[in-house]
Enzyme design. Structure first.
Site, mmCIF file in Angstrom:
data_model
loop_
_atom_site.group_PDB
_atom_site.id
_atom_site.type_symbol
_atom_site.label_atom_id
_atom_site.label_comp_id
_atom_site.label_asym_id
_atom_site.label_seq_id
_atom_site.Cartn_x
_atom_site.Cartn_y
_atom_site.Cartn_z
ATOM 1 N N LYS A 34 38.551 38.554 30.108
ATOM 2 C CA LYS A 34 38.567 39.966 29.594
ATOM 3 C C LYS A 34 39.877 40.745 29.750
ATOM 4 O O LYS A 34 40.914 39.998 30.512
ATOM 5 C CB LYS A 34 37.638 40.901 30.445
ATOM 6 N N ARG A 121 25.905 49.014 39.988
ATOM 7 C CA ARG A 121 26.670 49.417 38.927
ATOM 8 C C ARG A 121 25.786 49.076 37.528
ATOM 9 O O ARG A 121 24.708 49.531 37.586
ATOM 10 C CB ARG A 121 28.101 48.698 38.733
ATOM 11 N N TYR A 234 65.280 59.252 41.229
ATOM 12 C CA TYR A 234 64.699 60.580 41.294
ATOM 13 C C TYR A 234 64.474 60.738 42.622
ATOM 14 O O TYR A 234 63.838 60.155 43.460
ATOM 15 C CB TYR A 234 63.382 60.462 40.620
ATOM 16 N N MET A 281 60.571 55.065 35.045
ATOM 17 C CA MET A 281 59.876 54.544 33.678
ATOM 18 C C MET A 281 60.517 53.319 33.292
ATOM 19 O O MET A 281 59.735 52.444 32.897
ATOM 20 C CB MET A 281 59.977 55.902 32.571
HETATM 21 C C1 PLP Z 1 35.331 40.350 36.061
HETATM 22 C C2 PLP Z 1 34.094 39.849 36.281
HETATM 23 C C3 PLP Z 1 33.955 38.783 36.861
HETATM 24 C C4 PLP Z 1 35.237 37.766 37.339
HETATM 25 O O1 PLP Z 1 35.848 38.162 38.529
HETATM 26 P P1 PLP Z 1 36.853 37.745 39.385
HETATM 27 O O2 PLP Z 1 36.831 38.191 40.754
HETATM 28 O O3 PLP Z 1 38.276 38.131 38.670
HETATM 29 O O4 PLP Z 1 36.691 36.068 39.443
HETATM 30 C C5 PLP Z 1 32.871 38.188 37.021
HETATM 31 N N1 PLP Z 1 31.815 38.831 36.559
HETATM 32 C C6 PLP Z 1 31.634 40.034 36.157
HETATM 33 C C7 PLP Z 1 30.462 40.569 35.822
HETATM 34 C C8 PLP Z 1 32.916 40.578 36.123
HETATM 35 O O5 PLP Z 1 32.965 41.627 35.517
#
Ligand code: PLP
Length: 339
Positions: A34, A121, A234, A281
């Site tokens: 992802k 969640r 800055y 930046m």
């Molecule tokens: C992102 C995610 C993972 C992977 O987690 P890592 O800590 O990067 O291995 C696994 N399961 C779900 C549901 C996730 O959202």
């Protein structure tokens, strides 16, 4: 000349994938790609992981999955986040698998039911008797990086809720779970961060046999000596107490070098040096011990500069740092190397 250069080392990624696959024993390794492969480039990472032991790809959204589907026609792709109605149609046509956390199960597409065992969640409070569309049962660990008791509790809740359906693919582990909790392996583990050679525990990844995949380099674009009382950046947050050489690196928070990284160590000409003053930046300053030529190489990440160390300084996690590195024509040039 590019202001900075990101190198993605697929050979390191393959080694990490094999390390994870070995640790998982009989359970499958699913590569989580992802957010553009945690900023590494999803398609490259996916290809390398699939060639080194991973058997499926996991993403957060349907559009991410559709993009990967073009490159990987026959591969299992699991969308872990929620999908809208139009997206479900696209997902079905593209042969994706969905994760369902609600009572409505879309017909005609393989789904994984998600049970909330403590993440609080996405996820169902109770698992229904799985209808035919269901190919997998899953949950997600909230604190496998830091809380063993809660992790074991989640794993046991998952086991109790799914034991009656052990013919389905059961998966709960993320990277931390896969590395530290044999009880969490079940049939597959969804590994992201460890694949990229970053420690889910915020420690040196070498301790878990992992090698960072992403390297980020730049150079000194200007070198100057500050006289006592003179400052850089800055807010005049760094004021020289004695004559001090500093280098200006043409990378800033717009590139993903976070403003909170003041004080962290990078490498200049191979030696550790401290980032000083406010990060702008498009530039930041680094303290030098001597005059160095313009063009001297600077390592921001990789080659001994640990993302875990930066994350500690910035009060964040490596995930957020690597996801935030910008590339494109006006930012870091990206190169993918293999071997
Ligand atoms: C992102 C995610 C993972 C992977 O987690 P890592 O800590 O990067 O291995 C696994 N399961 C779900 C549901 C996730 O959202």
């Amino acid at each position: 000349m590019y202001r900075s250069e990101v190198t993605v080392d697929l050979a390191a990624l393959r080694r990490n994938a094999r390390t994870l696959a070995r640790a998982l024993d009989a359970a499958e390794l699913w590569a989580v790609v992802k957010a553009n492969g945690y900023g590494h480039g999803a398609a490259h990472v996916a290809g390398a992981a699939l060639g080194s032991g991973a058997t499926a790809l996991c993403v957060a959204t349907v559009p991410e999955a559709l993009e990967l589907r073009r490159e990987f026609p026959g591969v299992r792709i699991i969308v872990m986040g929620p999908a809208g109605n139009r997206e479900i149609g696209h997902a079905r046509d593209a042969g994706l698998e969905l994760v369902v956390s609600g009572s409505e199960i879309p017909p005609g597409i393989p789904v994984h039911l998600k049970l909330d065992t403590g993440m609080g969640r996405w996820g169902l409070a109770e698992l229904p008797v799985p209808p035919v569309e269901v190919v997998g049962l899953m949950s997600h660990l909230a604190s496998a990086d830091c809380d063993a008791a809660f992790t074991e509790h989640q794993v046991e809740r998952f086991r109790a809720a799914t034991d009656a359906h052990s013919h389905l693919t059961r998966h709960i582990a993320n990277s931390a779970g896969a590395l530290r909790y044999p009880s969490a392996r079940f049939d597959a583990a969804r590994c992201g961060i460890a694949l990229y050679g970053l420690s889910p525990f915020g420690t040196d990844p070498a301790e878990d046999g992992l090698q960072p995949v992403l390297h980020w380099q730049s150079h000194l674009a200007q070198v100057k000596q500050l006289q006592p009382g003179e400052s850089t950046g800055y807010g005049r947050r760094y004021v020289a107490e004695r004559p001090t050489w500093i280098g200006i690196v043409p990378v800033g928070y717009a590139d993903g070098f976070r403003r909170a990284l003041t004080g962290t160590e990078i490498r200049v000409a191979g030696e550790p040096r401290r980032v000083v003053g406010t990060i702008s930046m498009d530039a930041f300053a680094v303290e030098l011990d001597r005059e160095l030529p313009v063009g001297t190489p600077v390592v921001l990440l990789g080659h001994g500069v640990l993302a875990e160390a930066h994350a500690r300084v910035a009060g964040t996690i490596t995930y957020e740092l690597v996801c935030g590195i910008a590339s494109g024509p006006t930012r870091a040039r990206r190169t993918v190397v293999d071997g």
